[in-house]
Write a protein that holds these residues in place. Structure first.
Motif, PDB file in Angstrom:
ATOM      1  N   PHE A   5       0.836  -1.193   0.000  1.00 19.92           N
ATOM      2  CA  PHE A   5       0.000   0.000   0.000  1.00 19.92           C
ATOM      3  C   PHE A   5       0.871   1.242   0.000  1.00 19.92           C
ATOM      4  O   PHE A   5       1.969   1.232   0.564  1.00 19.92           O
ATOM      5  CB  PHE A   5      -0.864   0.059   1.271  1.00 19.92           C
ATOM      6  CG  PHE A   5      -1.893  -1.016   1.372  1.00 19.92           C
ATOM      7  CD1 PHE A   5      -3.157  -0.825   0.827  1.00 19.92           C
ATOM      8  CD2 PHE A   5      -1.616  -2.206   2.004  1.00 19.92           C
ATOM      9  CE1 PHE A   5      -4.126  -1.807   0.925  1.00 19.92           C
ATOM     10  CE2 PHE A   5      -2.567  -3.193   2.109  1.00 19.92           C
ATOM     11  CZ  PHE A   5      -3.826  -2.996   1.560  1.00 19.92           C
ATOM     12  N   ASP A   6       0.349   2.315  -0.586  1.00 30.11           N
ATOM     13  CA  ASP A   6       0.962   3.617  -0.348  1.00 30.11           C
ATOM     14  C   ASP A   6       0.354   4.156   0.949  1.00 30.11           C
ATOM     15  O   ASP A   6      -0.509   3.505   1.560  1.00 30.11           O
ATOM     16  CB  ASP A   6       0.756   4.568  -1.537  1.00 30.11           C
ATOM     17  CG  ASP A   6      -0.712   4.869  -1.825  1.00 30.11           C
ATOM     18  OD1 ASP A   6      -1.600   4.487  -1.021  1.00 30.11           O
ATOM     19  OD2 ASP A   6      -0.982   5.503  -2.859  1.00 30.11           O
ATOM     20  N   GLY A   7       0.808   5.305   1.390  1.00 26.73           N
ATOM     21  CA  GLY A   7       0.337   5.845   2.670  1.00 26.73           C
ATOM     22  C   GLY A   7      -1.168   6.018   2.729  1.00 26.73           C
ATOM     23  O   GLY A   7      -1.819   5.650   3.712  1.00 26.73           O
ATOM     24  N   GLU A   8      -1.725   6.601   1.662  1.00 25.03           N
ATOM     25  CA  GLU A   8      -3.174   6.839   1.647  1.00 25.03           C
ATOM     26  C   GLU A   8      -3.956   5.527   1.614  1.00 25.03           C
ATOM     27  O   GLU A   8      -4.982   5.372   2.278  1.00 25.03           O
ATOM     28  CB  GLU A   8      -3.539   7.715   0.446  1.00 25.03           C
ATOM     29  CG  GLU A   8      -4.958   8.237   0.496  1.00 25.03           C
ATOM     30  CD  GLU A   8      -5.234   9.100   1.722  1.00 25.03           C
ATOM     31  OE1 GLU A   8      -6.363   9.040   2.240  1.00 25.03           O
ATOM     32  OE2 GLU A   8      -4.335   9.826   2.169  1.00 25.03           O
ATOM     33  N   GLY A   9      -3.464   4.554   0.835  1.00 22.38           N
ATOM     34  CA  GLY A   9      -4.132   3.252   0.756  1.00 22.38           C
ATOM     35  C   GLY A   9      -4.106   2.517   2.084  1.00 22.38           C
ATOM     36  O   GLY A   9      -5.086   1.869   2.467  1.00 22.38           O
ATOM     37  N   PHE A  10      -2.978   2.617   2.808  1.00 24.82           N
ATOM     38  CA  PHE A  10      -2.891   1.969   4.108  1.00 24.82           C
ATOM     39  C   PHE A  10      -3.844   2.624   5.103  1.00 24.82           C
ATOM     40  O   PHE A  10      -4.511   1.937   5.883  1.00 24.82           O
ATOM     41  CB  PHE A  10      -1.454   2.008   4.633  1.00 24.82           C
ATOM     42  CG  PHE A  10      -1.186   1.008   5.712  1.00 24.82           C
ATOM     43  CD1 PHE A  10      -0.846  -0.294   5.393  1.00 24.82           C
ATOM     44  CD2 PHE A  10      -1.281   1.363   7.045  1.00 24.82           C
ATOM     45  CE1 PHE A  10      -0.606  -1.231   6.389  1.00 24.82           C
ATOM     46  CE2 PHE A  10      -1.038   0.438   8.046  1.00 24.82           C
ATOM     47  CZ  PHE A  10      -0.700  -0.861   7.715  1.00 24.82           C
ATOM     48  N   ALA A  11      -3.932   3.943   5.046  1.00 28.89           N
ATOM     49  CA  ALA A  11      -4.880   4.650   5.922  1.00 28.89           C
ATOM     50  C   ALA A  11      -6.318   4.228   5.592  1.00 28.89           C
ATOM     51  O   ALA A  11      -7.133   4.036   6.496  1.00 28.89           O
ATOM     52  CB  ALA A  11      -4.712   6.158   5.777  1.00 28.89           C
ATOM     53  N   ASP A  12      -6.625   4.063   4.305  1.00 21.06           N
ATOM     54  CA  ASP A  12      -7.965   3.600   3.914  1.00 21.06           C
ATOM     55  C   ASP A  12      -8.238   2.198   4.434  1.00 21.06           C
ATOM     56  O   ASP A  12      -9.354   1.885   4.865  1.00 21.06           O
ATOM     57  CB  ASP A  12      -8.131   3.637   2.398  1.00 21.06           C
ATOM     58  CG  ASP A  12      -8.289   5.039   1.860  1.00 21.06           C
ATOM     59  OD1 ASP A  12      -8.612   5.950   2.648  1.00 21.06           O
ATOM     60  OD2 ASP A  12      -8.081   5.231   0.641  1.00 21.06           O
ATOM     61  N   LEU A  13      -7.217   1.323   4.389  1.00 18.79           N
ATOM     62  CA  LEU A  13      -7.378  -0.027   4.923  1.00 18.79           C
ATOM     63  C   LEU A  13      -7.689   0.034   6.419  1.00 18.79           C
ATOM     64  O   LEU A  13      -8.623  -0.620   6.898  1.00 18.79           O
ATOM     65  CB  LEU A  13      -6.108  -0.847   4.686  1.00 18.79           C
ATOM     66  CG  LEU A  13      -6.084  -2.225   5.335  1.00 18.79           C
ATOM     67  CD1 LEU A  13      -7.083  -3.153   4.656  1.00 18.79           C
ATOM     68  CD2 LEU A  13      -4.690  -2.816   5.275  1.00 18.79           C
ATOM     69  N   LEU A  14      -6.924   0.825   7.161  1.00 17.86           N
ATOM     70  CA  LEU A  14      -7.176   0.949   8.594  1.00 17.86           C
ATOM     71  C   LEU A  14      -8.542   1.568   8.870  1.00 17.86           C
ATOM     72  O   LEU A  14      -9.227   1.169   9.810  1.00 17.86           O
ATOM     73  CB  LEU A  14      -6.083   1.795   9.250  1.00 17.86           C
ATOM     74  CG  LEU A  14      -4.679   1.194   9.239  1.00 17.86           C
ATOM     75  CD1 LEU A  14      -3.700   2.158   9.882  1.00 17.86           C
ATOM     76  CD2 LEU A  14      -4.643  -0.156   9.908  1.00 17.86           C
ATOM     77  N   ARG A  15      -8.935   2.513   8.038  1.00 23.44           N
ATOM     78  CA  ARG A  15     -10.231   3.181   8.191  1.00 23.44           C
ATOM     79  C   ARG A  15     -11.383   2.172   8.104  1.00 23.44           C
ATOM     80  O   ARG A  15     -12.444   2.379   8.665  1.00 23.44           O
ATOM     81  CB  ARG A  15     -10.365   4.251   7.102  1.00 23.44           C
ATOM     82  CG  ARG A  15     -11.458   5.243   7.303  1.00 23.44           C
ATOM     83  CD  ARG A  15     -11.408   6.352   6.250  1.00 23.44           C
ATOM     84  NE  ARG A  15     -10.411   7.371   6.618  1.00 23.44           N
ATOM     85  CZ  ARG A  15      -9.291   7.610   5.940  1.00 23.44           C
ATOM     86  NH1 ARG A  15      -9.000   6.932   4.844  1.00 23.44           N
ATOM     87  NH2 ARG A  15      -8.450   8.541   6.356  1.00 23.44           N
TER      88      ARG A  15
END
Length: 120
Positions: free
Chosen positions: A32-42
């Motif tokens: 994941f890139d940073g934004e994608g990882f944040a979306d996963l956690l979200r």
């Protein structure tokens, strides 16, 4: 991820229904890139349970850290475990009535109250 080859323990006695189990491990990595990882956690309940005023700054900080410290690449590791056991010889399909025959012999209520396959 577990580092042993034992999984969640050996199946020493699978009962009379199955023979010894074969265990296979299938590791996988999703990047994941940073934004994608944040979306996963979200999308997980732990983060969804936080108030928006707390959650969003936290996830923004996580995404920024991934961008700054990890080159905008973060791994998410998964491990799938497959346990496979052959049906015990005593329960081969030749010794059991077919599903069609079982349905003819019993009513729906009787089938619900009994285990499939029926005792031989």
């Amino acid at each position: 991820m577990r580092t042993t080859g034992e999984g969640w323990g050996l199946v020493e006695d699978p009962g009379g229904l199955f023979g010894p189990a074969i265990v296979r491990w299938y590791p996988a990595v999703q990047w994941f890139d940073g934004e994608g990882f944040a979306d996963l956690l979200r999308s997980t309940s732990l983060y969804r349970g936080l108030d928006r005023d707390v959650r969003e700054p936290l996830l923004d900080a996580i995404a920024q850290r991934i961008r700054d410290r990890m080159g905008d690449r973060a791994p998410r590791r998964y491990l799938s475990v497959l346990r496979l056991g052959q049906r015990a010889p005593s329960l081969s399909s030749r010794s059991l009535p077919s599903r069609a025959a079982w349905k003819q012999l019993t009513t729906k209520a009787e089938r619900r109250s009994k285990k499939w396959p029926p005792p031989v």
